[in-house]
Design an enzyme around this catalytic site. Structure first.
Site, PDB file in Angstrom:
ATOM      1  N   LYS A 103       0.834  -1.145  -0.101  1.00 30.69           N
ATOM      2  CA  LYS A 103      -0.035  -0.204   0.077  1.00 30.69           C
ATOM      3  C   LYS A 103       0.811   1.290  -0.036  1.00 30.69           C
ATOM      4  O   LYS A 103       0.454   2.316  -0.578  1.00 30.69           O
ATOM      5  CB  LYS A 103      -0.943   0.131   1.193  1.00 30.69           C
ATOM      6  CG  LYS A 103      -1.971  -0.936   1.156  1.00 30.69           C
ATOM      7  CD  LYS A 103      -3.149  -0.790   1.919  1.00 30.69           C
ATOM      8  CE  LYS A 103      -4.627  -1.667   1.704  1.00 30.69           C
ATOM      9  NZ  LYS A 103      -5.281  -1.852   2.583  1.00 30.69           N
TER      10      LYS A 103
ATOM     11  N   LYS B  94     -10.259  -4.901  -4.010  1.00 28.20           N
ATOM     12  CA  LYS B  94     -11.583  -3.894  -4.173  1.00 28.20           C
ATOM     13  C   LYS B  94     -10.801  -2.354  -4.403  1.00 28.20           C
ATOM     14  O   LYS B  94     -11.688  -1.528  -4.819  1.00 28.20           O
ATOM     15  CB  LYS B  94     -12.140  -3.716  -2.762  1.00 28.20           C
ATOM     16  CG  LYS B  94     -11.939  -4.401  -1.614  1.00 28.20           C
ATOM     17  CD  LYS B  94     -12.838  -4.211  -0.764  1.00 28.20           C
ATOM     18  CE  LYS B  94     -12.778  -5.069   0.461  1.00 28.20           C
ATOM     19  NZ  LYS B  94     -12.355  -5.104   1.776  1.00 28.20           N
TER      20      LYS B  94
ATOM     21  N   LYS C 290      -3.415 -10.307  -6.719  1.00 25.98           N
ATOM     22  CA  LYS C 290      -4.651 -10.661  -6.268  1.00 25.98           C
ATOM     23  C   LYS C 290      -5.775  -9.646  -6.722  1.00 25.98           C
ATOM     24  O   LYS C 290      -5.796  -8.363  -7.078  1.00 25.98           O
ATOM     25  CB  LYS C 290      -4.655 -10.686  -4.689  1.00 25.98           C
ATOM     26  CG  LYS C 290      -4.625  -9.308  -4.193  1.00 25.98           C
ATOM     27  CD  LYS C 290      -5.030  -9.586  -2.574  1.00 25.98           C
ATOM     28  CE  LYS C 290      -4.689  -7.945  -1.886  1.00 25.98           C
ATOM     29  NZ  LYS C 290      -5.347  -8.156  -0.601  1.00 25.98           N
TER      30      LYS C 290
HETATM   31  P1  TYM Z   1     -10.271  -7.344   3.483  1.00 21.93           P
HETATM   32  O1  TYM Z   1     -11.625  -6.334   3.830  1.00 21.93           O
HETATM   33  O2  TYM Z   1      -9.235  -6.606   2.563  1.00 21.93           O
HETATM   34  O3  TYM Z   1     -10.796  -8.450   2.866  1.00 21.93           O
HETATM   35  C1  TYM Z   1     -11.748  -9.508   3.214  1.00 21.93           C
HETATM   36  C2  TYM Z   1     -11.675 -10.916   3.276  1.00 21.93           C
HETATM   37  O4  TYM Z   1     -11.306 -11.396   1.880  1.00 21.93           O
HETATM   38  C3  TYM Z   1     -10.244 -11.923   1.575  1.00 21.93           C
HETATM   39  N1  TYM Z   1      -9.692 -11.550   0.299  1.00 21.93           N
HETATM   40  C4  TYM Z   1      -9.543 -12.446  -0.824  1.00 21.93           C
HETATM   41  N2  TYM Z   1      -9.423 -13.799  -0.697  1.00 21.93           N
HETATM   42  C5  TYM Z   1      -9.163 -14.324  -2.003  1.00 21.93           C
HETATM   43  N3  TYM Z   1      -8.716 -13.713  -2.936  1.00 21.93           N
HETATM   44  C6  TYM Z   1      -8.587 -12.373  -3.105  1.00 21.93           C
HETATM   45  N4  TYM Z   1      -8.299 -11.795  -4.061  1.00 21.93           N
HETATM   46  C7  TYM Z   1      -8.929 -11.736  -1.906  1.00 21.93           C
HETATM   47  N5  TYM Z   1      -9.025 -10.515  -1.446  1.00 21.93           N
HETATM   48  C8  TYM Z   1      -9.420 -10.302  -0.269  1.00 21.93           C
HETATM   49  C9  TYM Z   1      -9.411 -11.376   2.550  1.00 21.93           C
HETATM   50  O5  TYM Z   1      -8.119 -12.260   2.902  1.00 21.93           O
HETATM   51  C10 TYM Z   1     -10.199 -11.337   3.695  1.00 21.93           C
HETATM   52  O6  TYM Z   1     -10.348 -12.485   4.570  1.00 21.93           O
HETATM   53  N6  TYM Z   1      -7.459  -6.933   7.576  1.00 21.93           N
HETATM   54  C11 TYM Z   1      -8.755  -7.717   6.904  1.00 21.93           C
HETATM   55  C12 TYM Z   1     -10.042  -7.337   7.735  1.00 21.93           C
HETATM   56  C13 TYM Z   1      -9.859  -7.686   9.289  1.00 21.93           C
HETATM   57  C14 TYM Z   1      -9.975  -9.056   9.798  1.00 21.93           C
HETATM   58  C15 TYM Z   1      -9.866  -8.792  11.218  1.00 21.93           C
HETATM   59  C16 TYM Z   1     -10.155 -10.354   9.221  1.00 21.93           C
HETATM   60  C17 TYM Z   1      -9.766  -6.912  10.137  1.00 21.93           C
HETATM   61  N7  TYM Z   1      -9.860  -7.354  11.468  1.00 21.93           N
HETATM   62  C18 TYM Z   1      -9.813  -9.778  12.193  1.00 21.93           C
HETATM   63  C19 TYM Z   1     -10.012 -11.230  10.172  1.00 21.93           C
HETATM   64  C20 TYM Z   1      -9.707 -11.206  11.469  1.00 21.93           C
HETATM   65  C21 TYM Z   1      -8.955  -7.013   5.513  1.00 21.93           C
HETATM   66  O7  TYM Z   1      -8.698  -5.914   5.327  1.00 21.93           O
HETATM   67  O8  TYM Z   1      -9.758  -7.641   4.880  1.00 21.93           O
END
Ligand code: TYM
Length: 329
Positions: free
Chosen positions: A114, A200, A197
């Protein structure tokens, strides 16, 4: 709450949720919610680590909750809540900040991505500290299993390290959590670039299929998706673009990559792409109908009830932590 093992996971209400978020995270949550006591969070505190428009943030927060529900998270089985409505997350994050090392956070690949190779000029402290807040989310609830996509593995590792460090320093307090990453869907790649990957925050909408894309948009995006040289449908590491598309096909159809290869022997990319779009739309169309039927009021009520359900857990764990570090209650 019961004495089943607990899972916790969350998604940021920023950008458009895509099929990678669904396959990497939500699809697994739905399967796990019967076996585990489940807590699913909309992590708005994380979202503001990059600039957000307040009105859009409010809308997206509700949208994520509705997506959880439309996808099949059952509020009778699982708690769904908004992170900022349980202030213990931020408080525990502060305490964990005092045991995490700068060097640990500098190593986080998502931060490096990032910030373009770790250049911190103009970057908010929140973005740097983001994995510590995530550790607080997880540790606050005695979470044993964290179902996420592969990109979050390093963050869960940090939560494990911080749990062990705190326990070592102050006595047994936190359960050391484990990441749960399912092979299928763990890393859905960009449709415009299979080396990165699906994201969003991608600049081109041709990178992802949003969970709210209509059937025509899905067809258009799949048609435009990059493919590898050759014309056969083969699942192999030498053909990363095709491998990604076959993985998506497999995840939504329940077929194995081998079965998909067999289906397309002697047929070209054209047929494959048309039918892949169909397979995705077979999932998205009924999902979107359910999504449209959930009102703001319904979602808000479920979110409030979810916060009520988890708050006592968060309060109890934070009180224990405060006592251990020497605060007067
Ligand atoms: P975030 O919001 O970026 O993504 C949410 C979930 O989607 C999964 N993900 C993917 N899986 C497969 N292929 C992809 N291209 C892909 N892009 C995203 C992410 O692995 C995630 O599971 N930091 C986290 C949110 C968070 C969280 C937590 C997760 C905050 N606190 C505590 C678990 C436990 C995040 O930004 O996810």
């Amino acid at each position: 709450m019961t004495n089943k093992k607990r899972i916790f996971s969350g998604i940021q209400p920023s950008g458009n949720l895509h099929i990678g978020n669904y396959l990497g995270a939500i699809a697994n949550w739905i399967k796990l919610q019967d076996e585990f006591e489940s807590i699913f969070c909309v992590v708005d505190l994380h979202a503001i680590t990059v600039p957000q428009d307040p009105e859009t943030l409010r809308k997206k927060t509700l949208e994520i909750a509705k997506i959880y529900l439309a996808a099949g998270i059952d509020p009778k089985k699982s708690a769904i809540f908004i992170q900022s409505q349980v202030s213990e997350h931020a408080e525990l994050c502060w305490i964990l900040n005092t045991i995490v090392k700068m060097s640990e956070l500098e190593k986080m690949t998502q931060f490096k991505d990032k910030t373009q190779a770790g250049v911190s000029e103009g970057i908010g402290v929140g973005l740097f500290d983001y994995p510590v807040l995530m550790a607080a989310d997880i540790l606050l609830y005695g979470t044993e299993v964290v179902p996420v996509g592969e990109d979050q593995k390093q963050h869960v590792e940090l939560a494990r390290d911080l749990a062990k460090r705190f326990n070592h320093k102050f006595g047994e307090t936190f359960i050391v959590p484990k990441a749960f990453i399912k092979e299928e869907g763990m890393r859905v790649m960009g449709l415009d670039d299979p080396t990165k990957k699906m994201s969003k925050s991608a600049t081109s909408e041709y990178n992802y299929i949003s969970l709210t894309d209509d059937a025509e948009t899905v067809k258009r995006k799949i048609k435009k998706a990059v493919t590898d040289s050759g014309s056969e449908i083969v699942f192999s590491d030498d053909k990363p673009a095709l491998k990604n598309l076959i993985n998506i096909y497999a995840s939504f159809s329940g077929k194995t990559p081998k079965e998909i290869e067999a289906l397309y022997v002697g047929r070209g990319y054209g047929d494959f792409k048309t039918e892949l779009a169909q397979v995705i739309n077979n999932f998205l169309t009924p999902f979107q109908e359910k999504l449209a039927a959930i009102t703001d009021e319904d979602a808000l009520e479920i979110l409030r009830a979810g916060a009520e359900k988890v708050r006592p857990l968060a309060k109890a764990k934070l009180a224990e932590v405060k006592k251990k570090v020497g605060f007067i209650s």
